[in-house]
Scaffold this motif. Structure first.
Motif, mmCIF file in Angstrom:
data_model
loop_
_atom_site.group_PDB
_atom_site.id
_atom_site.type_symbol
_atom_site.label_atom_id
_atom_site.label_comp_id
_atom_site.label_asym_id
_atom_site.label_seq_id
_atom_site.Cartn_x
_atom_site.Cartn_y
_atom_site.Cartn_z
ATOM 1 N N GLN A 270 -5.306 -10.098 -42.500
ATOM 2 C CA GLN A 270 -4.711 -8.924 -41.855
ATOM 3 C C GLN A 270 -5.358 -8.708 -40.498
ATOM 4 O OE1 GLN A 270 -6.509 -7.651 -45.040
ATOM 5 N NE2 GLN A 270 -5.022 -8.966 -46.044
ATOM 6 N N ASN A 272 -4.717 -5.879 -38.798
ATOM 7 C CA ASN A 272 -4.915 -4.432 -38.680
ATOM 8 C C ASN A 272 -5.549 -3.875 -39.951
ATOM 9 O OD1 ASN A 272 -3.784 -4.385 -36.150
ATOM 10 N ND2 ASN A 272 -1.737 -3.880 -36.871
ATOM 11 N N ILE A 273 -6.522 -4.592 -40.483
ATOM 12 C CA ILE A 273 -7.165 -4.135 -41.709
ATOM 13 C C ILE A 273 -7.836 -2.781 -41.469
ATOM 14 C CG2 ILE A 273 -9.370 -5.265 -41.250
ATOM 15 C CD1 ILE A 273 -9.416 -5.994 -44.263
ATOM 16 N N LYS A 275 -6.096 0.159 -41.799
ATOM 17 C CA LYS A 275 -5.101 1.146 -41.386
ATOM 18 C C LYS A 275 -4.701 2.078 -42.529
ATOM 19 C CE LYS A 275 -4.506 -0.057 -37.072
ATOM 20 N NZ LYS A 275 -4.804 0.868 -35.962
ATOM 21 N N GLY A 322 -4.405 -3.696 -46.676
ATOM 22 C CA GLY A 322 -5.260 -3.257 -45.583
ATOM 23 C C GLY A 322 -6.544 -2.553 -45.948
ATOM 24 N N LYS A 468 0.488 -2.779 -41.197
ATOM 25 C CA LYS A 468 -0.282 -4.013 -41.178
ATOM 26 C C LYS A 468 0.523 -5.100 -40.505
ATOM 27 C CE LYS A 468 -0.473 -6.404 -45.033
ATOM 28 N NZ LYS A 468 0.500 -7.446 -44.885
#
Length: 508
Positions: A270, A272-273, A275, A322, A468
């Motif tokens: 990911q 955008n871990i 989020k 996430g 994500k």
């Protein structure tokens, strides 16, 4: 050297003759050598094709305009033979029609090796290959259909012009979609009625003296019966030869996993871990979790504990949407201490396994969330377990009650149960998505719980993926071998690593 050159020339001539049409009975196995990388790539792409055929066949009425349009788009995007003459060499992307037909031929025989092992696998493979064959045959022009019949020695008796004239009115009256002009312009075939039972059963043909009179546009039914018979016999022969193939250590791991491999997006990485906040999980479980994860979340909140199968399935899913390692540790600790596990026992018995799942302990492997096929086919739940696929592992009556509790309409429940009855578990989950999100067509083929979450978030946010981002690379969830590095060592390592992870979750 002369012998080698002569052999290459013979093989080249054989292939040119074999690939002169986009359709074949797969009667001749491929003779050339291919790399292990190409072997695996072809296998995975063929599997994608057949799963697409299955999904479109269930979501649309077969042979309808919508069905044809969807398959047109999918087959074209997967670079398999599609409505093109061999002379039209180059297409978008620089792939020749010859190469597409070569891939189609070789990939079919590769999947024969993977899907000949059990009766269920053979039945699935035959059904999808038949649907694909029917679609392709119906796409052929009338002249090419006749050429195909002649090339494959399918010598059905053609009704003479005089006999057609005498029977014209009866043929029109008994055959759907047949007009006087079509009777005159196209061939009509006469076959023993037992070879056309499907058409006789649906009253689409004229019967006389033990023979069925088949209009040209219905001959696909007879050809399909022949194709099914040949393929069924070929799979039986392949199964008898399988031990010799499985003795090859390079192929055995791949063939063992192909039958339930995941071929979609990789949800282990990911960008955008973090989020997702812990406070959001309860709300998200009701809006964007697939039924399997919603079931696990509810069981965890009620019982303050999950057995190891549930912790693995749900824990990797949460990682995939996430959750950071710190959030995961806080989430599991706060829930378990509400039950019979105190904080000290959690730190000793469970915290290590959570860190291990995130690649911070042991072999430091970035474990991948389970795909639908892995959930459906591996580690079925027993008494006291909550993992697995509700559409596969739940009693239909209990599943019905669960869907009623989640406010699914009676008609929607019936649609889901029909799909479950037909063993289309992923399509049942996709129908659940459509019903709970109030859309007629989800617009995707569901293969992964994290895909369900991602698509739900896109839908609820108006098409913007705010939760994500995932790496778009395509690889098998079961990872028998990497598509770009198909070594036995990689496959064996992946198997051992998941087994190693299992060992950390054995404590109940």
């Amino acid at each position: 050297m002369q012998f080698s050159g002569r052999r290459k020339k013979l093989i080249g001539n054989f292939q040119n003759d074999l690939y002169d049409q986009c359709l074949q009975f797969y009667g001749q196995p491929p003779l050339e050598n291919i790399s292990l990388t190409e072997f695996e790539t072809f296998a995975v792409e063929r599997l994608k094709l057949l799963k697409t055929v299955e999904n479109v066949g269930v979501s649309c009425v077969k042979n309808s305009e919508q069905y044809t349009k969807k398959l047109d788009a999918e087959i074209s995007s997967l670079n398999f033979p599609h409505r093109v003459e061999l002379g039209d060499q180059k297409v978008q992307g620089g792939i020749s029609e010859y190469e597409k037909r070569r891939k189609d031929h070789i990939s079919h025989f590769i999947l024969r090796l993977a899907y000949c092992q059990t009766e269920d696998l053979r039945r699935w493979f035959i059904q999808q290959e038949m649907d694909l064959f029917r679609y392709r045959f119906n796409c052929l022009h009338s002249k090419h259909k006749t050429d195909f019949l002649h090339k494959n020695n399918l010598k059905y008796e053609t009704v003479s012009a005089e006999e057609k004239k005498n029977l014209k009115d009866k043929l029109i009256a008994s055959s759907y979609g047949l007009s006087g002009t079509k009777v005159e312009e196209h061939d009509v075939y006469k076959v023993p009625f037992q070879d056309a039972l499907d058409l006789v059963r649906t009253r689409k043909v004229y019967l006389l003296a033990g023979n069925a009179y088949i209009p040209h546009h219905e001959i696909v039914t007879i050809v399909l019966n022949d194709f099914r018979t040949r393929l069924s016999k070929a799979l039986a022969m392949t199964a008898r030869s399988l031990p010799a193939v499985q003795s090859d250590e390079r192929l055995q791991p791949l063939l063992s996993h192909l039958s339930h491999a995941y071929v979609g997006q990789d949800y282990s990485i990911q960008k955008n871990i973090g989020k997702i906040s812990l406070e959001q999980i309860d709300a998200l479980s009701g809006k964007s979790f697939p039924l399997c994860m919603r079931h696990l979340h509810k069981a965890l909140r009620e019982n303050h504990h999950l057995r190891h199968g549930g912790r693995m399935q749900y824990g990797l899913f949460l990682k995939g949407i996430g959750l950071t390692l710190e959030q995961a540790l806080q989430f599991w600790r706060s829930e378990f201490v509400k039950g019979k596990v105190d904080a000290d026992k959690f730190d000793k018995a469970y915290a290590y396994s959570v860190r291990h799942m995130f690649g911070k302990e042991g072999k430091r492997t970035d474990y991948t969330p389970y795909s639908c096929m892995k959930v459906i086919l591996s580690n079925p739940p027993s008494q006291g377990d909550y993992h697995g696929c509700p559409f596969r592992h739940s009693d239909p009556e209990l599943l019905k009650q669960k869907l009623q509790n989640y406010k699914v309409s009676p008609s929607g429940i019936n649609q889901i149960l029909e799909l479950v009855k037909g063993m289309h578990y992923q399509l049942a989950c996709q129908k659940y998505f459509e019903l709970t999100h109030n859309v007629e067509d989800a617009g995707f083929s569901l293969n992964h719980p994290n895909q369900y979450f991602t698509e739900s978030q896109k839908f609820l946010s108006g098409g913007r993926d705010i939760k994500k981002e995932v790496d778009m690379s395509q690889r098998s969830q079961e990872n028998p071998a990497s598509v770009t590095h198909p070594s036995q060592a990689n496959s064996k390592q992946a198997h051992e690593e998941m087994g190693d992870l299992d060992s950390f979750f054995q404590d109940e």
